[in-house]
Write an enzyme that holds these catalytic residues in place. Structure first.
Site, PDB file in Angstrom:
ATOM      1  N   LYS A  48       0.832  -1.540  -0.389  1.00 19.05           N
ATOM      2  CA  LYS A  48      -0.322  -0.137   0.406  1.00 19.05           C
ATOM      3  C   LYS A  48       0.889   0.992   0.196  1.00 19.05           C
ATOM      4  O   LYS A  48       1.648   1.508   0.816  1.00 19.05           O
ATOM      5  CB  LYS A  48      -0.972  -0.113   1.264  1.00 19.05           C
ATOM      6  CG  LYS A  48      -1.505   1.315   1.541  1.00 19.05           C
ATOM      7  CD  LYS A  48      -3.320   1.188   0.957  1.00 19.05           C
ATOM      8  CE  LYS A  48      -3.988   2.921   1.160  1.00 19.05           C
ATOM      9  NZ  LYS A  48      -4.820   2.980  -0.218  1.00 19.05           N
ATOM     10  N   ASN A 138       3.525   5.571  -7.624  1.00 20.26           N
ATOM     11  CA  ASN A 138       2.763   6.249  -7.839  1.00 20.26           C
ATOM     12  C   ASN A 138       2.373   7.371  -8.180  1.00 20.26           C
ATOM     13  O   ASN A 138       2.386   8.001  -7.401  1.00 20.26           O
ATOM     14  CB  ASN A 138       1.365   5.711  -6.514  1.00 20.26           C
ATOM     15  CG  ASN A 138       0.120   6.004  -6.279  1.00 20.26           C
ATOM     16  OD1 ASN A 138      -0.249   6.904  -7.298  1.00 20.26           O
ATOM     17  ND2 ASN A 138      -0.745   5.435  -4.963  1.00 20.26           N
ATOM     18  N   CYS A 141      -2.640   8.504  -8.069  1.00 16.86           N
ATOM     19  CA  CYS A 141      -3.761   8.303  -7.391  1.00 16.86           C
ATOM     20  C   CYS A 141      -4.764   9.271  -7.556  1.00 16.86           C
ATOM     21  O   CYS A 141      -4.748  10.405  -7.755  1.00 16.86           O
ATOM     22  CB  CYS A 141      -4.036   8.548  -5.671  1.00 16.86           C
ATOM     23  SG  CYS A 141      -4.935   8.301  -4.301  1.00 16.86           S
ATOM     24  N   LYS A 179       2.942   3.738 -12.066  1.00 21.03           N
ATOM     25  CA  LYS A 179       1.612   3.429 -12.147  1.00 21.03           C
ATOM     26  C   LYS A 179       0.750   4.683 -12.931  1.00 21.03           C
ATOM     27  O   LYS A 179       0.922   5.215 -12.488  1.00 21.03           O
ATOM     28  CB  LYS A 179       1.332   3.197 -10.869  1.00 21.03           C
ATOM     29  CG  LYS A 179       0.124   2.261 -11.071  1.00 21.03           C
ATOM     30  CD  LYS A 179      -0.707   2.076  -9.643  1.00 21.03           C
ATOM     31  CE  LYS A 179      -2.102   1.335  -9.443  1.00 21.03           C
ATOM     32  NZ  LYS A 179      -2.387   0.978  -8.161  1.00 21.03           N
ATOM     33  N   ASN A 206      -4.151   2.761 -12.414  1.00 17.95           N
ATOM     34  CA  ASN A 206      -5.445   2.793 -11.145  1.00 17.95           C
ATOM     35  C   ASN A 206      -6.429   3.306 -11.782  1.00 17.95           C
ATOM     36  O   ASN A 206      -6.807   2.409 -12.767  1.00 17.95           O
ATOM     37  CB  ASN A 206      -4.068   3.952 -10.834  1.00 17.95           C
ATOM     38  CG  ASN A 206      -4.371   3.929  -9.042  1.00 17.95           C
ATOM     39  OD1 ASN A 206      -5.603   3.851  -8.512  1.00 17.95           O
ATOM     40  ND2 ASN A 206      -3.185   4.611  -8.611  1.00 17.95           N
ATOM     41  N   CYS A 350     -41.446 -13.778 -24.721  1.00 22.45           N
ATOM     42  CA  CYS A 350     -41.361 -12.194 -23.475  1.00 22.45           C
ATOM     43  C   CYS A 350     -41.036 -10.856 -24.373  1.00 22.45           C
ATOM     44  O   CYS A 350     -41.748 -10.157 -24.514  1.00 22.45           O
ATOM     45  CB  CYS A 350     -40.274 -12.749 -22.375  1.00 22.45           C
ATOM     46  SG  CYS A 350     -38.382 -12.052 -23.123  1.00 22.45           S
ATOM     47  N   CYS A 385     -30.178  -8.040 -29.986  1.00 22.36           N
ATOM     48  CA  CYS A 385     -31.140  -8.832 -29.721  1.00 22.36           C
ATOM     49  C   CYS A 385     -30.772 -10.117 -29.102  1.00 22.36           C
ATOM     50  O   CYS A 385     -31.561 -10.543 -28.137  1.00 22.36           O
ATOM     51  CB  CYS A 385     -32.255  -9.759 -31.239  1.00 22.36           C
ATOM     52  SG  CYS A 385     -31.202 -10.443 -32.086  1.00 22.36           S
ATOM     53  N   CYS A 389     -31.509 -10.842 -25.076  1.00 21.68           N
ATOM     54  CA  CYS A 389     -32.580 -12.065 -24.666  1.00 21.68           C
ATOM     55  C   CYS A 389     -32.465 -12.520 -23.005  1.00 21.68           C
ATOM     56  O   CYS A 389     -31.088 -12.903 -22.846  1.00 21.68           O
ATOM     57  CB  CYS A 389     -32.165 -13.116 -25.619  1.00 21.68           C
ATOM     58  SG  CYS A 389     -33.159 -14.282 -25.301  1.00 21.68           S
TER      59      CYS A 389
END
Ligand SMILES: Cc1cc2nc3c(=O)[nH]c(=O)nc-3n(C[C@H](O)[C@H](O)[C@H](O)COP(=O)(O)O)c2cc1C
Length: 401
Positions: A48, A138, A141, A179, A206, A350, A385, A389
């Site tokens: 983290k 990082n 964020c 990242k 992220n 239906c 379609c 369904c």
């Protein structure tokens, strides 16, 4: 006789015992959590995000929202959580301990300094001296941190990405990954900037910036913290298409190993990321929802799949679908599908397909004796379609014009 496949995966200079890595997030918020993850079978973990002790990081409460399907299954997850609550010295000791106990597991330190690159360099030195295998910057964020000039505020600015990467790489003795934020028009630009700055790899993505919703009685954006809300980061299954697209774009343009992230909750999801160019994957939300133990079936399923395909390791999947990913122009307009009633016993008349086709543009289906009848001349082969369904009674037949 062909040899049985293995899950051993290479990611740049790193060797993983399997391609599944815990993403930087609550499941890696403590040494004990990572330990439990490794015991469950994760090949690696990204801590983290560790931040400079000088940065004040205090989480709000509550900070999550979830969109669920009718069976309670998770569709999408919103968070406004910040970074690690532990000090740098906690992680220094923790990294030493984890590498001592699990030398074969890959431990990556996610870091975030303040607006002074020296604070990133200081963090990088400290986590690598403790023994982490790699560093992840990082710069992605999406909430809170950009207001302080870091997080996605850096990741959305390619020249800043290049400069910061270069600054950290200049002091790093371990691979530095960057990242990426998906919250940018062209993710290839910061990825190329990271490469120019000397990054050893890219992690993408992220969370996706979003506003989960608004309580229409109280007018409070969700999650509501004492009556007020803020933009957050969306994650989980809903963002997988975004992650796959961003990873494939980077894979086509940047010659660096990629960790694919975003909406992965099964071995099939992971395989898709590998096929589009990732060499390993990271997982966060699925672990928060279902626990570390999901990795067991991820490992077992991926191994079965490799065996079926006659492949030796996840490395053989890397980028294998990329040649099939082409421009829209390059798609064949003469290769088409026509819907038909594939399982008449499942159809209960239906009429959902009739309504969707009529109001979705083509009016090519009628009900006759409670069964859909298709007007091939009016049908444009869009496939709506089949998707609407509820019984899965329709299927597509391929034809050429
Ligand atoms: C509650 C929460 C906290 C997170 N904290 C971090 C963090 O500290 N550092 C980071 O790089 N990413 C953080 N992330 C982002 C995840 O690592 C990951 O990139 C994102 O959630 C997408 O993956 P997923 O769909 O598997 O969750 C966090 C995500 C969540 C949901």
């Amino acid at each position: 006789m062909t040899r049985s496949p293995v899950l051993t995966t290479t990611h740049g200079t790193l060797t993983l015992e399997n391609p599944f890595i815990l993403a930087s997030a609550p499941p890696t918020a403590s040494v004990e959590g990572i330990r439990r993850g490794f015991r469950a079978g994760w090949g690696g973990a990204v801590v983290k995000t560790i931040h400079a002790d000088s940065m004040e990081v205090r989480d709000v409460s509550p900070r999550f929202c979830a969109r669920k399907g009718p069976g309670g299954e998770l569709l999408g997850f919103e968070n406004i959580e910040l970074l690690s609550k532990k000090s740098v010295s906690y992680w220094e000791t923790g990294i030493v301990r984890l590498k001592d106990e699990y030398p074969d597991h890959i431990l990556i330190a996610s870091i975030m300094g303040d607006t002074d690159p020296a604070s990133w360099q200081d963090l990088a030195r400290r986590v690598q001296d403790a023994g982490c295998d790699a560093i992840e910057l990082n710069v992605s964020c999406p909430h809170g941190m950009p207001e302080a000039g870091v997080g996605a505020a850096i990741g959305q600015n390619p020249p800043l990405v290049e400069r910061l990467t270069r600054d950290v790489v200049s002091v790093a003795k371990v691979p530095v990954y960057v990242k990426m934020t998906p919250n940018i028009t062209d993710i290839v630009l910061p990825a190329k900037a990271a490469a120019a700055g000397g990054a050893a790899g890219i992690s993408a993505i992220n969370s996706v910036q979003g506003i989960f919703g608004v309580d229409i009685e109280s007018f409070e954006p969700q999650p509501s913290v004492g009556g007020r809300g803020t933009r957050g980061g969306y994650s989980g299954p809903a963002i997988k298409p975004i992650g796959l697209e961003r990873v494939s774009a980077i894979a086509k343009a940047v010659p660096l190993p990629i960790m694919g992230i975003g909406g992965i909750s099964s071995w099939q999801d992971a395989a898709e990321y590998l096929l589009l160019g990732a060499s390993a994957v990271q997982v966060c939300t699925a672990v928060m929802w279902n626990g570390y133990g999901i990795v067991k079936e991820m490992n077992a399923g991926l191994l079965r799949y490799l065996e079926q395909k006659g492949l030796a390791s996840p490395d053989d999947l890397r980028g294998a679908a990329l040649p099939n990913l082409v421009s829209h122009q390059a798609l064949d307009r003469n290769d088409r599908v026509r819907p038909g009633l594939d399982r008449p016993e499942a159809c209960d008349g239906c009429g959902r397909c009739v309504i969707a086709c009529r109001d979705g543009g083509y009016d090519a289906i009628r009900l006759r004796e409670k069964r859909p009848v298709f007007d091939d001349a009016a049908c444009d082969g869009c496939g709506l379609c089949i998707l609407v369904c509820p019984k899965g009674a329709l299927a597509a037949a391929r034809y050429w014009v």
